[in-house]
Motif scaffolding. Structure first.
Motif, PDB file in Angstrom:
ATOM      1  N   VAL A  14     -31.745  73.943  38.332  1.00  0.00           N
ATOM      2  CA  VAL A  14     -31.145  72.777  39.041  1.00  0.00           C
ATOM      3  C   VAL A  14     -31.972  71.754  39.589  1.00  0.00           C
ATOM      4  CG1 VAL A  14     -29.775  72.421  40.929  1.00  0.00           C
ATOM      5  CG2 VAL A  14     -29.259  74.374  39.874  1.00  0.00           C
ATOM      6  N   ASP A  15     -33.260  72.129  39.934  1.00  0.00           N
ATOM      7  CA  ASP A  15     -34.313  70.979  40.369  1.00  0.00           C
ATOM      8  C   ASP A  15     -34.636  70.326  38.982  1.00  0.00           C
ATOM      9  OD1 ASP A  15     -34.114  72.114  42.612  1.00  0.00           O
ATOM     10  OD2 ASP A  15     -35.983  73.323  42.340  1.00  0.00           O
ATOM     11  N   THR A  16     -34.727  70.890  37.776  1.00  0.00           N
ATOM     12  CA  THR A  16     -35.136  69.946  36.656  1.00  0.00           C
ATOM     13  C   THR A  16     -34.101  69.005  36.248  1.00  0.00           C
ATOM     14  OG1 THR A  16     -36.362  72.036  36.065  1.00  0.00           O
ATOM     15  CG2 THR A  16     -36.066  70.393  34.111  1.00  0.00           C
ATOM     16  N   LEU A  17     -32.781  69.708  36.369  1.00  0.00           N
ATOM     17  CA  LEU A  17     -31.519  68.594  35.960  1.00  0.00           C
ATOM     18  C   LEU A  17     -31.594  67.354  36.929  1.00  0.00           C
ATOM     19  CD1 LEU A  17     -28.887  71.325  35.126  1.00  0.00           C
ATOM     20  CD2 LEU A  17     -30.008  69.814  33.597  1.00  0.00           C
ATOM     21  N   SER A  18     -31.556  67.777  38.221  1.00  0.00           N
ATOM     22  CA  SER A  18     -31.525  66.759  39.187  1.00  0.00           C
ATOM     23  C   SER A  18     -32.727  65.561  39.203  1.00  0.00           C
ATOM     24  CB  SER A  18     -31.502  67.089  40.514  1.00  0.00           C
ATOM     25  OG  SER A  18     -32.652  68.226  40.944  1.00  0.00           O
ATOM     26  N   ARG A  19     -33.778  66.246  38.479  1.00  0.00           N
ATOM     27  CA  ARG A  19     -34.868  65.412  38.302  1.00  0.00           C
ATOM     28  C   ARG A  19     -34.774  64.594  37.205  1.00  0.00           C
ATOM     29  NH1 ARG A  19     -40.569  67.943  38.377  1.00  0.00           N
ATOM     30  NH2 ARG A  19     -42.343  66.279  38.571  1.00  0.00           N
ATOM     31  N   THR A  23     -33.702  58.277  39.235  1.00  0.00           N
ATOM     32  CA  THR A  23     -34.169  57.045  38.511  1.00  0.00           C
ATOM     33  C   THR A  23     -35.718  56.679  38.726  1.00  0.00           C
ATOM     34  OG1 THR A  23     -33.970  56.115  40.911  1.00  0.00           O
ATOM     35  CG2 THR A  23     -32.115  55.982  39.449  1.00  0.00           C
ATOM     36  N   GLU A  24     -36.563  57.851  39.295  1.00  0.00           N
ATOM     37  CA  GLU A  24     -37.826  57.811  39.240  1.00  0.00           C
ATOM     38  C   GLU A  24     -38.853  57.323  37.941  1.00  0.00           C
ATOM     39  OE1 GLU A  24     -39.544  60.811  41.345  1.00  0.00           O
ATOM     40  OE2 GLU A  24     -38.677  60.337  43.214  1.00  0.00           O
ATOM     41  N   ALA A  25     -39.529  56.442  37.714  1.00  0.00           N
ATOM     42  CA  ALA A  25     -40.142  56.452  36.306  1.00  0.00           C
ATOM     43  C   ALA A  25     -41.288  57.180  36.397  1.00  0.00           C
ATOM     44  CB  ALA A  25     -40.595  54.718  36.226  1.00  0.00           C
ATOM     45  N   SER A  26     -41.904  57.946  37.114  1.00  0.00           N
ATOM     46  CA  SER A  26     -42.946  58.607  37.098  1.00  0.00           C
ATOM     47  C   SER A  26     -43.062  59.556  38.233  1.00  0.00           C
ATOM     48  CB  SER A  26     -44.198  57.724  36.850  1.00  0.00           C
ATOM     49  OG  SER A  26     -44.439  57.100  37.948  1.00  0.00           O
ATOM     50  N   LEU A  27     -44.007  60.636  38.138  1.00  0.00           N
ATOM     51  CA  LEU A  27     -44.062  61.568  39.171  1.00  0.00           C
ATOM     52  C   LEU A  27     -45.167  61.127  40.121  1.00  0.00           C
ATOM     53  CD1 LEU A  27     -43.368  64.262  40.621  1.00  0.00           C
ATOM     54  CD2 LEU A  27     -45.652  65.191  38.895  1.00  0.00           C
ATOM     55  N   PRO A  28     -44.848  60.845  41.352  1.00  0.00           N
ATOM     56  CA  PRO A  28     -45.990  60.249  42.431  1.00  0.00           C
ATOM     57  C   PRO A  28     -47.033  61.310  42.442  1.00  0.00           C
ATOM     58  CG  PRO A  28     -43.687  59.937  43.250  1.00  0.00           C
ATOM     59  CD  PRO A  28     -43.458  60.896  42.256  1.00  0.00           C
ATOM     60  N   TYR A  29     -48.224  60.867  42.310  1.00  0.00           N
ATOM     61  CA  TYR A  29     -49.399  61.733  42.501  1.00  0.00           C
ATOM     62  C   TYR A  29     -49.760  62.166  43.969  1.00  0.00           C
ATOM     63  CZ  TYR A  29     -53.957  63.947  42.062  1.00  0.00           C
ATOM     64  OH  TYR A  29     -55.074  65.015  42.151  1.00  0.00           O
ATOM     65  N   HIS A  30     -49.691  63.384  44.293  1.00  0.00           N
ATOM     66  CA  HIS A  30     -50.126  63.716  45.643  1.00  0.00           C
ATOM     67  C   HIS A  30     -51.510  64.657  45.732  1.00  0.00           C
ATOM     68  CE1 HIS A  30     -46.552  61.587  47.487  1.00  0.00           C
ATOM     69  NE2 HIS A  30     -45.898  62.558  46.515  1.00  0.00           N
ATOM     70  N   GLU A  31     -52.061  64.628  46.397  1.00  0.00           N
ATOM     71  CA  GLU A  31     -53.189  65.583  46.522  1.00  0.00           C
ATOM     72  C   GLU A  31     -53.069  66.835  47.219  1.00  0.00           C
ATOM     73  OE1 GLU A  31     -57.868  66.002  48.403  1.00  0.00           O
ATOM     74  OE2 GLU A  31     -56.784  64.109  48.887  1.00  0.00           O
ATOM     75  N   PRO A  32     -53.113  68.108  46.604  1.00  0.00           N
ATOM     76  CA  PRO A  32     -52.550  69.342  47.045  1.00  0.00           C
ATOM     77  C   PRO A  32     -53.468  69.324  48.444  1.00  0.00           C
ATOM     78  CG  PRO A  32     -53.247  69.406  44.538  1.00  0.00           C
ATOM     79  CD  PRO A  32     -53.863  68.332  45.122  1.00  0.00           C
ATOM     80  N   ALA A  33     -52.641  70.039  49.166  1.00  0.00           N
ATOM     81  CA  ALA A  33     -53.357  70.499  50.452  1.00  0.00           C
ATOM     82  C   ALA A  33     -54.134  71.658  50.453  1.00  0.00           C
ATOM     83  CB  ALA A  33     -51.881  70.964  51.611  1.00  0.00           C
ATOM     84  N   VAL A  34     -55.257  71.601  51.269  1.00  0.00           N
ATOM     85  CA  VAL A  34     -56.343  72.551  50.971  1.00  0.00           C
ATOM     86  C   VAL A  34     -55.705  74.074  51.092  1.00  0.00           C
ATOM     87  CG1 VAL A  34     -57.047  72.475  53.475  1.00  0.00           C
ATOM     88  CG2 VAL A  34     -58.668  72.947  51.625  1.00  0.00           C
TER      89      VAL A  34
END
Length: 603
Positions: A14-19, A23-34
């Motif tokens: 379901v997450d893949t379908l909603s994604r 309308t997002e053009a790219s995946l926002p890059y976030h630094e993983p938490a330690v």
């Protein structure tokens, strides 16, 4: 459980379908938490620690990896997020494909052909026995016949990843018992994955939409996939290879030949074959693990035509031999220049096998990353908190014992049971030896009766003189020239047992129970295929929760999960302990007849 189902049936979450609809053009890059980095590092670290410790003890490090997955995942303390578990499941399934592909690479096709009947018998026993014994769930739990059949279908498969890992850890993957076990486990796995579709359609049939074609199709496609692969290799690829070899344009030294013999070229061809067959099998409706195994077997068959190291050494240009007189004259004249070689020595073109390429490029990632994630993902799918409730525990234990015995029965095909043919053969050898002894005794009796009494006395008198002369000169005596009848009969029996092992019934298979026990115990682990079938049966409504239960899961589903977990843990553990004892008994034994595994342990 649903994660494995979604992954193996190629259904988007379901997450893949909603994604995909966002309308997002790219995946926002976030630094993983330690914290997440430390959790994932600790998971991978502990997976290897558990694998190393249990491999050193009992050759079953995969059991420790499953337990680590239980502790770190959703069934345990829930350190990993659902997204991380889903990613590890996908990486683990990629590792499972490579494990099966590696098993195909290490398969000897002549050995498979020689043992195909025995492997088929082992596989048929391993499929039929769990299904038959699963109908005992009806008086035990009140399950329907459909639920009993679905439970048996979930327990009829054998975990390929577990089987290949145990064989490699024990060093039995290239032995005869390993060949029989691998072939039988592959056949069980094909049937198990066909059962996935069967159970799904049986669940749909209970709602009124049943189609028999969708049940028969996976079976026919699997058979067709194997037959077509054999026909193409035997009647298309092999003649085409001979034509290209005679043409000479692809030989080493030519431009095309140098490109084809590059290590990178063979890596690309190996990957394309594996990905192509796995993709084609998935769309055709058969097991992608079965296709991965066939791809590895095809490459193993292709490498069997490669020149050996001896042939490569013979093909090197030989150095011209210099006569001794010429060599002496050249060494005597110091001012004479050294003769230059007529042709520079040529380095033979290196030959890269599919196994060597796999070991260099794929095996490090498979061993350090993908295989640990695969066994950890099995631990993610075990509902530990709901398994320890009420009568589920003792029913699960009883059913686990039954399912373990159902696979142990497979070892009977490696037992050396007395047969009528072997009994008559043994009698024939004994009768021949007895008749030969009687003939020798009769000949001596007739020869003695023809001599007059005077000649007997003269011969007896001269015997002492002859023996004295023989002792002085060192020549053999007539008595020592031929063995006595008793010794001859004994030698006949020894030759029958050890001199010509193919002719003697005792030299074919060992009397030891170790090969049968190893085969039966190695067939016990169920693993990923069992979880997949039981998850499909639960999601399609085949396993229905009882009205008295407060759990959303069916009692039959939990009992089946008990059996899958215990079989997957106890099977490799038992094999490891048994192999450890066999290696201790066979230490320093080069003779096959003294080895506990006998011919089944021959590499």
């Amino acid at each position: 459980m649903a994660t494995l189902h979604k992954m193996s049936t190629n259904v988007l979450s379901v997450d893949t379908l909603s994604r995909s609809q966002s309308t997002e053009a790219s995946l926002p890059y976030h630094e993983p938490a330690v914290e997440q980095i430390l959790i994932q590092v600790s998971l991978l670290f502990l997976l290897h620690i558990a694998n190393w410790a249990l491999d050193r003890l009992v050759y079953c490090g995969l059991v420790g990896q499953i337990l680590v997955g239980v502790a770190w995942g959703t069934p345990g303390i829930k350190l990993l997020s659902v997204e991380s578990e889903d990613t590890f499941v996908q990486l683990g399934y990629l590792g499972l494909i490579l494990l099966v592909f590696e098993g195909g690479l290490s398969t000897s096709l002549p050995a498979v052909r020689a043992n195909i009947l025995r492997s088929s018998s082992v596989a048929a026993t391993g499929i039929a026995a769990p299904i038959v014994l699963s109908f005992l769930l009806k008086p035990m739990t009140g399950a329907s016949y459909l639920e009993c059949f679905a439970a048996g279908a979930a327990l009829c498969s054998t975990s390929l990843g577990t089987t290949f890992t145990v064989l490699r850890a024990c060093g039995l993957n290239t032995t005869r018992v390993g060949v029989v076990l691998t072939s039988a486990a592959m056949l069980d796995d094909v049937v198990g994955l066909v059962m996935v579709q069967v159970i799904a359609n049986l669940g749909a049939a209970s709602e009124g939409s049943f189609d028999a074609v969708t049940i028969v199709r996976p079976v026919l496609v699997s058979i067709a996939f194997a037959v077509v692969s054999f026909v193409v290799c035997r009647f298309v690829v092999q003649p085409l290879r001979s034509v290209i070899k005679r043409a000479g344009w692809a030989q080493p030294g030519t431009r095309v030949g140098d490109v084809l013999h590059l290590k990178q070229t063979k890596l690309v061809l190996l990957t394309v074959l594996l990905v192509g067959m796995v993709t084609g099998s998935s769309y055709a409706g058969t097991s992608n693990l079965f296709a991965a195994y066939i791809a590895g077997a095809i490459l193993s068959w292709w490498d069997s035509f490669a020149p050996t190291a001896t042939a490569a050494a013979d093909s090197r240009p030989s150095t011209p031999t210099v006569p001794a007189a010429v060599s002496a004259s050249v060494s005597a004249s110091a001012s004479a220049p050294a003769p230059a070689p007529a042709t520079p020595p040529q380095t033979p073109t290196p030959h890269y096998t599919s196994t060597s390429i796999f070991e260099q490029y794929y095996h490090p990632a498979l061993y350090w990353i993908l295989t640990p994630y695969f066994f950890a993902s099995i631990g993610f799918s075990i509902p530990v908190t709901q398994m320890f409730s009420g009568p589920i525990v003792w029913k699960g234990l009883v059913y686990s014992v039954l399912m373990g015995l159902a696979k142990l029965v497979c070892g009977v095909w490696l037992l050396r049971l007395p047969s009528v043919g072997g009994w008559f053969t043994t009698i024939k050898y004994k009768v021949k030896a007895k008749l030969k002894t009687m003939a020798i005794d009769k000949g001596k009796t007739v020869e003695t009766s023809k001599r007059p009494n005077e000649e007997k006395e003269a011969t007896a008198t001269a015997a002492g003189i002859i023996d004295t002369d023989v002792t002085d000169t060192g020549s053999p005596s007539p008595a020592s020239a031929s063995p006595p009848p008793e010794a001859d009969a004994t030698n006949t029996d020894d030759d029958d047992e050890g001199g010509t092992p193919h002719a003697a019934p005792a030299g074919k298979e060992p009397f030891s129970l170790y090969p049968a026990a190893i085969l039966g115990l190695a067939m016990v682990p169920r693993g990923e295929i069992g979880f997949l079938i039981s998850a499909v049966a639960s999601s399609t409504g085949v396993f229905k929760p009882s009205g008295e239960s407060t759990s959303p899961l069916s009692d039959v589903f939990l009992i089946v999960t008990w059996a899958i977990v215990l079989c997957t843990v106890v099977g490799p553990l038992s094999v490891g302990l048994l192999v450890r004892r066999v290696k201790r008994l066979s230490a320093g034994q080069d003779n096959i007849s003294r080895n506990p595994l006998g011919v089944w342990g021959v590499q």
